[in-house]
Design a protein around this motif. Structure first.
Motif, mmCIF file in Angstrom:
data_model
loop_
_atom_site.group_PDB
_atom_site.id
_atom_site.type_symbol
_atom_site.label_atom_id
_atom_site.label_comp_id
_atom_site.label_asym_id
_atom_site.label_seq_id
_atom_site.Cartn_x
_atom_site.Cartn_y
_atom_site.Cartn_z
ATOM 1 N N ILE A 53 -29.016 11.218 -24.715
ATOM 2 C CA ILE A 53 -27.683 10.680 -24.996
ATOM 3 C C ILE A 53 -26.817 11.716 -25.712
ATOM 4 O O ILE A 53 -25.666 11.973 -25.325
ATOM 5 C CB ILE A 53 -27.804 9.389 -25.834
ATOM 6 C CG1 ILE A 53 -28.556 8.315 -25.041
ATOM 7 C CG2 ILE A 53 -26.426 8.876 -26.248
ATOM 8 C CD1 ILE A 53 -28.998 7.141 -25.877
ATOM 9 N N ALA B 186 -33.931 3.674 -27.484
ATOM 10 C CA ALA B 186 -32.981 4.635 -26.924
ATOM 11 C C ALA B 186 -33.556 6.047 -26.992
ATOM 12 O O ALA B 186 -34.390 6.360 -27.841
ATOM 13 C CB ALA B 186 -31.659 4.574 -27.682
ATOM 14 N N ASP C 185 -31.948 -1.619 -30.752
ATOM 15 C CA ASP C 185 -31.909 -0.477 -29.824
ATOM 16 C C ASP C 185 -32.902 0.609 -30.244
ATOM 17 O O ASP C 185 -32.567 1.792 -30.318
ATOM 18 C CB ASP C 185 -30.492 0.111 -29.741
ATOM 19 C CG ASP C 185 -30.293 0.971 -28.500
ATOM 20 O OD1 ASP C 185 -31.146 0.918 -27.600
ATOM 21 O OD2 ASP C 185 -29.290 1.710 -28.453
ATOM 22 N N TRP D 138 -24.269 7.049 -20.007
ATOM 23 C CA TRP D 138 -24.388 6.621 -21.404
ATOM 24 C C TRP D 138 -23.051 6.123 -21.952
ATOM 25 O O TRP D 138 -22.750 6.288 -23.131
ATOM 26 C CB TRP D 138 -24.897 7.777 -22.265
ATOM 27 C CG TRP D 138 -26.169 8.399 -21.768
ATOM 28 C CD1 TRP D 138 -26.333 9.665 -21.290
ATOM 29 C CD2 TRP D 138 -27.461 7.780 -21.700
ATOM 30 N NE1 TRP D 138 -27.637 9.877 -20.927
ATOM 31 C CE2 TRP D 138 -28.351 8.738 -21.171
ATOM 32 C CE3 TRP D 138 -27.948 6.517 -22.033
ATOM 33 C CZ2 TRP D 138 -29.703 8.469 -20.959
ATOM 34 C CZ3 TRP D 138 -29.295 6.244 -21.823
ATOM 35 C CH2 TRP D 138 -30.153 7.210 -21.290
ATOM 36 N N PRO E 85 -26.926 0.722 -20.325
ATOM 37 C CA PRO E 85 -26.399 1.839 -21.112
ATOM 38 C C PRO E 85 -25.091 2.397 -20.586
ATOM 39 O O PRO E 85 -24.470 3.229 -21.244
ATOM 40 C CB PRO E 85 -27.513 2.887 -20.998
ATOM 41 C CG PRO E 85 -28.160 2.610 -19.690
ATOM 42 C CD PRO E 85 -28.114 1.111 -19.528
ATOM 43 N N SER F 134 -22.024 3.138 -22.654
ATOM 44 C CA SER F 134 -22.137 2.143 -23.730
ATOM 45 C C SER F 134 -22.205 2.833 -25.088
ATOM 46 O O SER F 134 -21.623 2.354 -26.074
ATOM 47 C CB SER F 134 -23.393 1.282 -23.528
ATOM 48 O OG SER F 134 -23.300 0.497 -22.365
ATOM 49 N N TYR F 135 -22.903 3.949 -25.149
ATOM 50 C CA TYR F 135 -23.021 4.699 -26.402
ATOM 51 C C TYR F 135 -21.704 5.387 -26.741
ATOM 52 O O TYR F 135 -21.348 5.515 -27.928
ATOM 53 C CB TYR F 135 -24.174 5.708 -26.302
ATOM 54 C CG TYR F 135 -25.508 5.017 -26.224
ATOM 55 C CD1 TYR F 135 -26.236 4.725 -27.375
ATOM 56 C CD2 TYR F 135 -26.021 4.602 -25.002
ATOM 57 C CE1 TYR F 135 -27.441 4.047 -27.300
ATOM 58 C CE2 TYR F 135 -27.233 3.929 -24.915
ATOM 59 C CZ TYR F 135 -27.941 3.651 -26.066
ATOM 60 O OH TYR F 135 -29.125 2.970 -26.000
ATOM 61 N N ARG G 215 -26.472 3.689 -32.386
ATOM 62 C CA ARG G 215 -27.117 2.989 -31.285
ATOM 63 C C ARG G 215 -26.244 1.816 -30.853
ATOM 64 O O ARG G 215 -25.330 1.401 -31.580
ATOM 65 C CB ARG G 215 -28.500 2.486 -31.699
ATOM 66 C CG ARG G 215 -29.450 3.573 -32.192
ATOM 67 C CD ARG G 215 -29.950 4.474 -31.074
ATOM 68 N NE ARG G 215 -30.791 5.556 -31.559
ATOM 69 C CZ ARG G 215 -32.123 5.514 -31.586
ATOM 70 N NH1 ARG G 215 -32.759 4.437 -31.180
ATOM 71 N NH2 ARG G 215 -32.819 6.550 -32.015
ATOM 72 N N ARG H 104 -28.609 -4.861 -21.996
ATOM 73 C CA ARG H 104 -29.061 -3.535 -22.401
ATOM 74 C C ARG H 104 -28.710 -2.483 -21.350
ATOM 75 O O ARG H 104 -29.443 -1.545 -21.099
ATOM 76 C CB ARG H 104 -30.575 -3.504 -22.686
ATOM 77 C CG ARG H 104 -31.055 -4.552 -23.649
ATOM 78 C CD ARG H 104 -30.293 -4.558 -24.971
ATOM 79 N NE ARG H 104 -30.368 -3.259 -25.658
ATOM 80 C CZ ARG H 104 -29.346 -2.700 -26.310
ATOM 81 N NH1 ARG H 104 -28.186 -3.314 -26.368
ATOM 82 N NH2 ARG H 104 -29.489 -1.532 -26.896
ATOM 83 N N TRP I 33 -32.626 7.050 -17.658
ATOM 84 C CA TRP I 33 -31.660 6.295 -16.867
ATOM 85 C C TRP I 33 -31.001 7.178 -15.826
ATOM 86 O O TRP I 33 -30.771 8.362 -16.044
ATOM 87 C CB TRP I 33 -30.588 5.693 -17.768
ATOM 88 C CG TRP I 33 -31.119 4.590 -18.614
ATOM 89 C CD1 TRP I 33 -31.547 4.688 -19.905
ATOM 90 C CD2 TRP I 33 -31.323 3.237 -18.232
ATOM 91 N NE1 TRP I 33 -32.000 3.476 -20.346
ATOM 92 C CE2 TRP I 33 -31.873 2.564 -19.354
ATOM 93 C CE3 TRP I 33 -31.092 2.523 -17.067
ATOM 94 C CZ2 TRP I 33 -32.180 1.209 -19.321
ATOM 95 C CZ3 TRP I 33 -31.399 1.178 -17.047
ATOM 96 C CH2 TRP I 33 -31.937 0.537 -18.168
#
Length: 506
Positions: free
Chosen positions: A306, A301, A298, A486, A448, A488-489, A321, A446, A83
């Motif tokens: 990440i 990933a 997920d 990242w 991230p 979202s994580y 995840r 989805r 990403w």
């Protein structure tokens, strides 16, 4: 620090010798002496270094003339997800791969516009520019990438199901059995019947679960706990204990038809594997279901990239995840219902909605009795019916506006949707603000790098004083820039309590 051996063939060979599952899906090895390519977890005898050619994607290996290994089965490997939020070419390529990975876009049957033209139009670029950028980023053309995805999916269906070969071809996106047979023969040197016999000739495929793998670390218990806290009685049942299973009903559109049924997903952490069992009604929709289950859990990933960015601030969250969604519309409805109330209260409202408007389904499981209502059911229902379920007027208007937007195609809630465009469309709808739109982007699209704006639980988890204030939300937003792409994580890790306060981590 990212330990990827992507650009160092000596490091790649060491990863191959170790059979380390952390590199699964991140590299493939073609063996020149056999003409076969494998995953790094393959348990055949390790080939000599001089006989190895390394690839980042299965499509690259197949373009170079290698055939997939029948033992380690490259079709089971996690899909690569690299990403970027800054490089325009990388963003374009990642948007294209997300679209190409979705089986909903594979078939040209019934559509006068070929898939590549549809993709170019969706991305707002010419076919020539898309091909040039895609080849520079991935080393293969979009058509070559798509063909590999379709062939590997067909290979999995041949190995794991008893579907007739004509139905395997249709489910894998081939316009005709003749084209399917020709593609398999050209790329794999076998016909489909030979591939099925060579897979595991003595295995009964009628009851065989379909396998999917992930790249560790993966906290399976945390994933099932998250889903279990939000499960809908009548639609799904979650066991976050030793069984680590999700059983639920589902409605899917695939190859021009609507398919309904139910499935069981069982996580096997020691094998880094998810096993999927499906009802008869979903056999023809397996590619679409596999794609959605991979998104839900997920499985694709890249924990190395990440964790390289997040580990220092979230050292206890390396295996976490971002839970996805089987259906973007369902997730969006539940997000709207969950605005400014507890998870338990939102689950209660969603369960009432499913019981009242959901289509009944016979499953043989006493816990599974309903399909979640689709956009048409929600758009056409009288508002007072929603009021009888305890949904306030503002939420009623938001839900029905959302349903109409989905029905008209104004908003796309699939995992391959254009994130920025979808976010703008969502916040323009009545009753949907930035927090809800970002939450939908995080789980349904989805994306991230989502950041739920103004999330009180998030600012509290980050240890910010006066966590309900606008100043705390601004501080959280500023701090989040370090976690891009990242975020979202980072959100999931903060919600889980895995964050080290800034003062303590220095």
């Amino acid at each position: 620090m990212d330990t990827s051996p992507r650009h160092d063939d000596d490091a790649r060979y060491r990863a191959l010798c170790s059979h380390d599952a952390r590199f699964d899906g991140r590299l493939f090895v073609g063996v020149t002496s056999t003409g076969i390519y494998c995953r790094p977890v393959c348990r055949v005898r390790t080939p000599r270094r001089e006989n190895c050619r390394f690839f980042d994607h299965a499509a690259q290996a197949e373009q170079a003339g290698f055939r997939p290994c029948l033992r380690c089965r490259p079709e089971l490997a996690p899909l690569q997800r690299h990403w970027s939020t800054e490089d325009a070419s990388a963003i374009l390529a990642q948007q294209a791969t997300r679209w190409l990975d979705d089986p909903a876009h594979w078939s040209d049957e019934g559509d006068a516009t070929p898939a590549m033209e549809r993709l170019s139009a969706r991305l707002g670029v010419s076919s020539r520019h898309l091909r040039r950028v895609f080849e520079a980023q991935l080393g293969v053309s979009p058509l070559q990438y798509l063909l590999t995805r379709k062939l590997l999916t067909a290979k999995q269906l041949l190995a794991d199901t008893s579907l007739p070969i004509a139905q395997v071809a249709q489910s894998s996106g081939f316009a005709s059995l003749r084209r399917f047979n020709a593609a398999v023969a050209e790329h794999y040197g076998l016909n489909p019947s030979q591939m099925r016999r060579r897979a595991e000739p003595d295995r009964d495929r009628t009851l065989r679960p379909v396998a999917m793998t992930w790249c560790p670390p993966y906290d399976a218990s945390a994933m099932l706990r998250f889903l279990g806290d939000r499960h809908l009685p009548g639609v799904e049942c979650v066991d976050s204990g030793p069984a680590l299973t999700l059983v639920r009903t589902v409605r899917l559109q695939h190859a021009g038809r609507i398919h309904t049924g139910w499935f069981t997903a069982r996580l096997e952490p020691d094998a880094h594997r998810l096993c999927l069992s499906v009802s008869d009604g979903l056999h023809l929709a397996l590619p679409a279901l596999i794609w959605r289950v991979r998104a839900l859990f997920d499985l694709d990933a890249d924990p190395h990239a990440i964790n390289a960015l997040l580990h220092a601030d979230f050292p206890a969250g390396d295996g976490l995840r971002v839970p996805g969604a089987l259906d973007g519309f369902e997730l969006a409805v539940r997000a709207v219902l969950g605005q400014q109330i507890s998870v338990a209260a939102a689950r209660t409202l969603a369960a009432r909605l499913a019981e009242r408007l959901g289509e009944p389904i016979e499953t043989g499981h006493p816990q599974l009795t309903r399909l979640f209502p689709d956009a048409e059911a929600l758009a056409s229902v009288e508002p007072q019916v929603l009021g009888e379920l305890g949904i306030v007027r503002q939420r009623q208007a938001a839900l029905q506006a959302l349903a109409r937007a989905v029905l008209t195609g104004m908003v796309d809630l699939d995992a391959g949707a254009d994130t920025e465009r979808t976010l703008q469309t969502l916040v323009a709808l009545p009753g949907i603000g930035p927090w809800t739109a970002q939450y939908i982007a995080m789980r349904a699209l989805r994306w991230p790098d989502a950041w739920p704006v103004g999330d009180v639980a998030l600012t509290q988890a980050l240890g910010l004083p006066d966590h309900r204030s606008a100043a705390a939300h601004r501080t959280a937003q500023q701090r989040s820039q370090h976690w891009r792409p990242w975020r979202s994580y980072a959100v999931i890790r903060a919600w889980s309590g895995a964050h080290i306060p800034q003062e303590s981590s220095k």
